[in-house]
Structures are given as C-alpha cells and as structure tokens.
Design a protein around this motif. Structure first.
Motif, PDB file in Angstrom:
ATOM      1  N   LEU A  65       2.606   0.976  -6.422  1.00 47.78           N
ATOM      2  CA  LEU A  65       2.861  -0.444  -6.657  1.00 47.78           C
ATOM      3  C   LEU A  65       4.301  -0.800  -6.318  1.00 47.78           C
ATOM      4  CD1 LEU A  65       1.043  -1.023 -10.075  1.00 47.78           C
ATOM      5  CD2 LEU A  65       0.474  -2.157  -7.910  1.00 47.78           C
ATOM      6  N   ALA A  66       5.231   0.002  -6.815  1.00 49.47           N
ATOM      7  CA  ALA A  66       6.649  -0.292  -6.610  1.00 49.47           C
ATOM      8  C   ALA A  66       7.043  -0.212  -5.139  1.00 49.47           C
ATOM      9  CB  ALA A  66       7.502   0.677  -7.431  1.00 49.47           C
ATOM     10  N   ASP A  67       6.391   0.684  -4.389  1.00 43.29           N
ATOM     11  CA  ASP A  67       6.788   0.938  -3.000  1.00 43.29           C
ATOM     12  C   ASP A  67       5.889   0.259  -1.974  1.00 43.29           C
ATOM     13  OD1 ASP A  67       8.894   2.454  -3.811  1.00 43.29           O
ATOM     14  OD2 ASP A  67       8.084   4.382  -3.164  1.00 43.29           O
ATOM     15  N   ARG A  68       4.996  -0.612  -2.394  1.00 42.76           N
ATOM     16  CA  ARG A  68       3.997  -1.119  -1.445  1.00 42.76           C
ATOM     17  C   ARG A  68       4.628  -1.867  -0.270  1.00 42.76           C
ATOM     18  NH1 ARG A  68       3.922  -4.278  -5.993  1.00 42.76           N
ATOM     19  NH2 ARG A  68       3.859  -6.560  -5.758  1.00 42.76           N
ATOM     20  N   ARG A  69       5.696  -2.619  -0.506  1.00 44.06           N
ATOM     21  CA  ARG A  69       6.337  -3.344   0.607  1.00 44.06           C
ATOM     22  C   ARG A  69       7.116  -2.389   1.500  1.00 44.06           C
ATOM     23  NH1 ARG A  69       6.639  -6.778  -3.821  1.00 44.06           N
ATOM     24  NH2 ARG A  69       5.568  -8.786  -3.517  1.00 44.06           N
ATOM     25  N   ILE A  70       7.764  -1.402   0.909  1.00 47.93           N
ATOM     26  CA  ILE A  70       8.478  -0.393   1.701  1.00 47.93           C
ATOM     27  C   ILE A  70       7.483   0.426   2.514  1.00 47.93           C
ATOM     28  CG2 ILE A  70       9.900   1.695   1.564  1.00 47.93           C
ATOM     29  CD1 ILE A  70      11.125   0.509  -0.998  1.00 47.93           C
ATOM     30  N   ASP A  71       6.369   0.801   1.886  1.00 50.77           N
ATOM     31  CA  ASP A  71       5.353   1.578   2.591  1.00 50.77           C
ATOM     32  C   ASP A  71       4.795   0.820   3.790  1.00 50.77           C
ATOM     33  OD1 ASP A  71       5.616   3.694   0.846  1.00 50.77           O
ATOM     34  OD2 ASP A  71       3.889   3.157  -0.389  1.00 50.77           O
TER      35      ASP A  71
END
Length: 289
Positions: A65-71
C-alpha cells in the motif's frame, strides 16, 4: 472470492514467510529446551505460528500500500498487484487490518503471560514503519533486519516471559543476515532509487561497495552464530550447521557480482530459505541427540 484470496496471497508472497519463521521457531525451541525437559503448551506453538503469519502478512500488505505509487514507476515492480490493478486499495487495506487484528488476537494465546499482548502494538509499529524507512534513511536494510530480529526474541519471551542472551544473540544473527541479503536485493534498484530520491546503501555507495558491505554483514552473522553456540550451549551438529550456512553464504556472494545481478533472485529466495531452514534443522537435531 477464491480468486481474490489467491491474489492477496500472491501479493504478500506467503511462501516467503519461510525466511523468518524458522528463526522464530528456533528461538522457541531454545526457550522450550530446558534441563528439566521440553516446555511449552501446544497453544503456545500455535500462537507463534499465527503471530508470525499475521505479522508478516500485515507488514507485507502495508508495504504494498505504502509503495504502490513508487512501484508503478519502477519497471521491475510495475506489474505488482496494486500498480497493475489486479487488486484494489480497499481490498488490500481490509486485508492489512484483518492481519493486524489477527496478530493482536493471536498474542492472547500466550496468556497468562502478558508480555506478547503488551508488546504487540510497538512490534506492529516497527514492522509497518519499515515501509517508510527508505524515504529518509539508507539504513532501511537495518530497519528490516531489526524487524525480523524481533521474531526469535519474541518467541523466547512468549514461552519464558523473560529475556536472556541466547535469543539476543540469535536475534543479532538474524539482524546481520537480513541486512546483508536486503542490501544484495536492493542492488537491482540502485539507479531507480537514486533518481527517485529514495535511500538505500546501493544507491548511496554504489553496487560494488554495497556488495562488500553485505558480505561484511554476513561475516558478522557467522561470528554471532558461533557465539550463540558457546553461550547456549549447543553441540557439534549445530556447528556443522554453521559450516553449511557459511558455504551457502559464500555461494550467495559468488553468484551476485557488480557486473551481473541476474541471479539476485536465486540468492535472495532460494539460498536464504535454505539457510534459515537448514540452521533450524541442524539446531533441532543437535538438541534432540
């Protein structure tokens, strides 16, 4: 419904619980093995398994969830479940909350020992906090190492209600082991992390120096495992296990080179599962004979 569950289990890579679970079980085995015989109720062992599964699942899902935009920006991770739309933010959030509740509920199995329940909140905060560590520190690998270090220490506390040197030494071994292999894994994203303003040891120092730091971490791990064998004490079979772990770590570093990162996944997944499962097996055999 079953398809969604399969997607959720695929997202958290449930099988990779084998990284930390053997060390949690080893911490419990060391706690349960006493001069008077084996200690521990069946529900204590069930509690350790449930706590490991739910805590690890909560941390992994929250990380997604926290990394979804970075991923979504990283070619290596763009196909993950949230960036690719295979799972919704709402479903992963509900799954995370369910795992958090399950973890806290599982600590109640250790009652009347109150410490697992008392420590459940700070442990969860540390586990979930790792997801933001790379945004402000290159020592995110160490943060992850401490997160997994808690597994054998928590297992000892759950069974004995106190703390001693054996679980601390085992936890330190886990800390250096995890920090080392996470540095290796992060080498794949060194350029991306640097360009995205994220922090990691490979992004800060370069892949070549990072691999040397990972090797140093693993050397310290071996030293700490030897110290554990003397402090507990453990016997010859355990030390043979340390020899096997040393050979596996040497192989891990031999197949990952600064100019060839194609076998990072082999080193990260297959070799490290063999290390954790193997050390548990050698240690249990040593105690049984």
């Amino acid at each position: 419904m079953l398809g969604r569950l399969n997607d959720l289990l695929g997202m958290i890579k449930f099988s990779h619980t084998l990284f930390a679970l053997p060390f949690a079980l080893l911490g419990a085995v060391l706690a349960a093995h006493t001069p008077e015989g084996w200690q521990g109720r069946p529900r204590d062992w069930l509690g350790i398994l449930l706590c490991m599964a739910t805590a690890r699942s909560a941390a992994m899902a929250f990380n997604r969830l926290a990394d979804r935009r970075i991923d979504a920006l990283n070619p290596r991770t763009a196909s993950r479940h949230l960036p690719s739309g295979q799972l919704s933010v709402a479903s992963v959030t509900l799954f995370t909350l369910a795992c958090v509740v399950g973890f806290v509920a599982s600590t109640c199995l250790f009652l009347p020992n109150p410490w697992p329940l008392r420590l459940s909140a700070p442990v969860l905060l540390w586990l979930l906090g790792y997801s933001y560590a790379k945004r402000f520190t290159s020592l995110a690998h160490v943060w992850l190492g401490v997160a997994l270090m808690l597994a054998p220490i928590a297992a000892w506390i759950a069974l004995r209600g106190d703390l001693a040197w054996p679980p601390i030494l085992l936890g330190l071994a886990v800390l250096f082991w995890v920090s080392g292999f996470d540095i290796i894994y992060a080498c794949q994203d060194a350029d991306f992390d640097r360009n995205a303003g994220l922090h990691s040891i490979p992004a800060r120092f370069g892949v070549r120096r990072a691999l040397k730091m990972a090797a140093a971490c693993h050397a310290v791990m071996i030293v700490v495992l030897i110290a554990l064998g003397w402090a507990y004490p453990l016997g010859a079979v355990y030390f043979v296990g340390i020899g096997a772990v040393t050979l596996l770590l040497a192989y891990e570093h031999a197949i990952v080179r600064p100019d060839d990162l194609t076998r990072v996944n082999v080193a990260f997944f297959q070799v490290n599962i063999a290390i954790s499962m193997g050390l548990l097996a050698f240690s249990v055999i040593d105690l049984l004979i």
